[in-house]
Design an enzyme around this catalytic site. Structure first.
Site, mmCIF file in Angstrom:
data_model
loop_
_atom_site.group_PDB
_atom_site.id
_atom_site.type_symbol
_atom_site.label_atom_id
_atom_site.label_comp_id
_atom_site.label_asym_id
_atom_site.label_seq_id
_atom_site.Cartn_x
_atom_site.Cartn_y
_atom_site.Cartn_z
ATOM 1 C CE LYS A 110 -3.726 -2.191 1.000
ATOM 2 N NZ LYS A 110 -5.430 -2.304 0.530
ATOM 3 C CE LYS A 193 -6.553 -8.414 -2.161
ATOM 4 N NZ LYS A 193 -6.613 -7.996 -0.114
ATOM 5 C CE LYS A 196 -13.171 -3.929 1.340
ATOM 6 N NZ LYS A 196 -12.174 -3.964 1.791
HETATM 7 P P1 ATP Z 1 -8.408 -3.142 0.067
HETATM 8 O O1 ATP Z 1 -8.133 -3.737 -1.652
HETATM 9 O O2 ATP Z 1 -9.481 -2.225 0.447
HETATM 10 O O3 ATP Z 1 -7.144 -3.284 1.158
HETATM 11 P P2 ATP Z 1 -9.447 -5.793 0.108
HETATM 12 O O4 ATP Z 1 -10.137 -6.383 -1.057
HETATM 13 O O5 ATP Z 1 -7.919 -6.453 0.628
HETATM 14 O O6 ATP Z 1 -8.971 -4.242 0.618
HETATM 15 P P3 ATP Z 1 -10.252 -6.527 2.797
HETATM 16 O O7 ATP Z 1 -11.286 -5.284 4.014
HETATM 17 O O8 ATP Z 1 -8.027 -5.817 3.463
HETATM 18 O O9 ATP Z 1 -10.289 -6.664 1.293
HETATM 19 O O10 ATP Z 1 -10.604 -7.972 3.011
HETATM 20 C C1 ATP Z 1 -11.702 -8.117 3.966
HETATM 21 C C2 ATP Z 1 -11.412 -9.923 3.769
HETATM 22 O O11 ATP Z 1 -11.315 -10.069 2.410
HETATM 23 C C3 ATP Z 1 -9.860 -10.232 4.164
HETATM 24 O O12 ATP Z 1 -10.346 -11.424 5.396
HETATM 25 C C4 ATP Z 1 -9.411 -10.682 3.102
HETATM 26 O O13 ATP Z 1 -8.157 -11.826 3.440
HETATM 27 C C5 ATP Z 1 -10.695 -11.064 1.853
HETATM 28 N N1 ATP Z 1 -10.167 -11.307 0.429
HETATM 29 C C6 ATP Z 1 -10.096 -9.822 0.111
HETATM 30 N N2 ATP Z 1 -9.364 -9.711 -1.414
HETATM 31 C C7 ATP Z 1 -10.047 -11.051 -0.886
HETATM 32 C C8 ATP Z 1 -9.546 -12.103 -2.215
HETATM 33 N N3 ATP Z 1 -9.117 -11.016 -3.677
HETATM 34 N N4 ATP Z 1 -9.808 -13.673 -2.254
HETATM 35 C C9 ATP Z 1 -9.735 -14.093 -1.108
HETATM 36 N N5 ATP Z 1 -10.077 -12.986 0.186
HETATM 37 C C10 ATP Z 1 -9.975 -12.212 0.242
#
Ligand code: ATP
Ligand code: LTN
Length: 325
Positions: A110, A193, A196
């Site tokens: 990040k 990955k 969001k």
């Molecule tokens: P950001 O992009 O804002 O960092 P993120 O999509 O990684 O967000 P988080 O809020 O960090 O989402 O994650 C929420 C939950 O969803 C965590 O348990 C994270 O491990 C899971 N998660 C996020 N992205 C994935 C993915 N692509 N596949 C599986 N699990 C995911």
């Protein structure tokens, strides 16, 4: 067993969040004491518009309920409503060190594109607050996607360090990772990955129209060749679609592979799209109803009271152990 997890209310939740996190929470609720929260303080670690944050909090609460969490069985709450999180954070920050925080992959990812002068301290100390979240509820299991495992591991290091010094005060947590779908990838760049906060055309958002979801899946990047099989190196796109299918159907990757052994890419994608739509469609409908019903505020208010009772007991134990009380 105590189970705890949370999601940061940043951006629009993706199918990755659903498969890696959301969908798994409800299965714990009948046999465990479950705490599921909205990590709103963590959302402030990167710039976010206040109105957007408020809306995201509401939407995630609705998603929790739509994913089958029963507020009678599960304590659903907002992190900032329980002040013990900030208080424990303030104590525990003294037991994690700069060097170890500097090695956190999430921090490196990040912050790498940011100007050094604009990286907030909260982004750096993110794992301290996350450790506080977990430890306050004496959680034994922490269901998360793969990217969050490192943060649970550093929490374990902290428990060892703290307990060695003060006696058996903190409870050792363990990460729980989904067997299938711990890391869902972008449909347009299957080596990245699905995330969001990145917003690209390869992300399926849980609030996308079903027609948009179908279109995104039908135009997912695959690879040359025609075989449908698991091969992360050479077929990351196909492997990702198989993973999505298997995770949503609750079957193994091998079983999914077998099902499509003789299928063509087009028919396979159609089957994946239908599966996603058949699950996300009704999920969206349930979330819409929750928001209209005004249930969100009530659930969060009651959840905060229940959570604070448990959290304050641990906070008190820690305050006593270190000599504040
Ligand atoms: P950001 O992009 O804002 O960092 P993120 O999509 O990684 O967000 P988080 O809020 O960090 O989402 O994650 C929420 C939950 O969803 C965590 O348990 C994270 O491990 C899971 N998660 C996020 N992205 C994935 C993915 N692509 N596949 C599986 N699990 C995911
Ligand atoms: N970092 C997690 C959110 C989160 C969390 C937690 C998850 C904050 N505190 C404690 C499990 C346990 C994320 O969603 N990125």
């Amino acid at each position: 067993m105590r189970v705890l997890s949370g999601i940061k209310p940043t951006g629009k939740l993706t199918l990755g969040n659903y498969i890696g996190a959301l969908k798994n929470f409800a299965k714990y609720q009948n046999e465990n004491e479950v705490f599921i929260f909205i990590a709103d303080l963590h959302a402030l670690t990167l710039p976010i518009d206040p109105e957007e944050l408020r809306n995201n909090i509401k939407l995630i609460t609705a998603f929790y309920l739509a994913a089958g969490l029963d507020p009678e069985k599960v304590t659903i709450f907002k992190q900032s409503d329980v002040s013990a999180h900030a208080e424990l954070n303030c104590i525990l920050q003294n037991y994690l060190y700069m060097g170890e925080l500097n090695r956190m992959t999430q921090f490196k990812e990040k912050s790498q594109t940011m100007d050094n002068n604009a990286i907030g301290l909260g982004l750096f100390t993110y794992p301290v607050l996350m450790a506080s979240d977990i430890l306050l509820y004496e959680a034994n299991k922490v269901p998360v996607g793969e990217d969050q495992v490192q943060h649970v591991e550093i929490t374990r290091d902290l428990v060892n360090r703290f307990n060695n010094r003060y006696g058996k005060i903190l409870v050792m947590p363990e990460p729980e990772i989904a067997k299938v779908g711990k890391r869902i990838m972008s449909l347009s760049e299957p080596t990245k990955k699905m995330s969001k906060s990145e917003n690209d055309k390869g992300d399926i958002f849980l609030i996308d129209d079903l027609s948009v979801i179908r279109k995104k899946i039908m135009s997912a990047v695959t690879d040359s060749g025609s075989e449908i099989k698991v091969d992360i190196e050479n077929k990351p796109g196909i492997t990702n679609l198989l993973t999505i299918y298997a995770a949503l159907k609750d079957i193994s990757l091998e079983a999914a592979e077998l099902e499509f052994k003789d299928a063509r890419y087009g028919d396979f994608k159609k089957a994946v799209a239908e599966t996603v739509i058949n699950i996300i469609g009704p999920f969206q409908e349930r979330a819409r109803k929750v928001i209209e019903s005004g249930e969100v505020d009530r659930v969060l208010n009651e959840g905060a009271i229940k959570a604070a009772k448990v959290a304050n007991i641990t906070l008190h134990k820690v305050q006593k152990a270190v000599g504040l009380k």
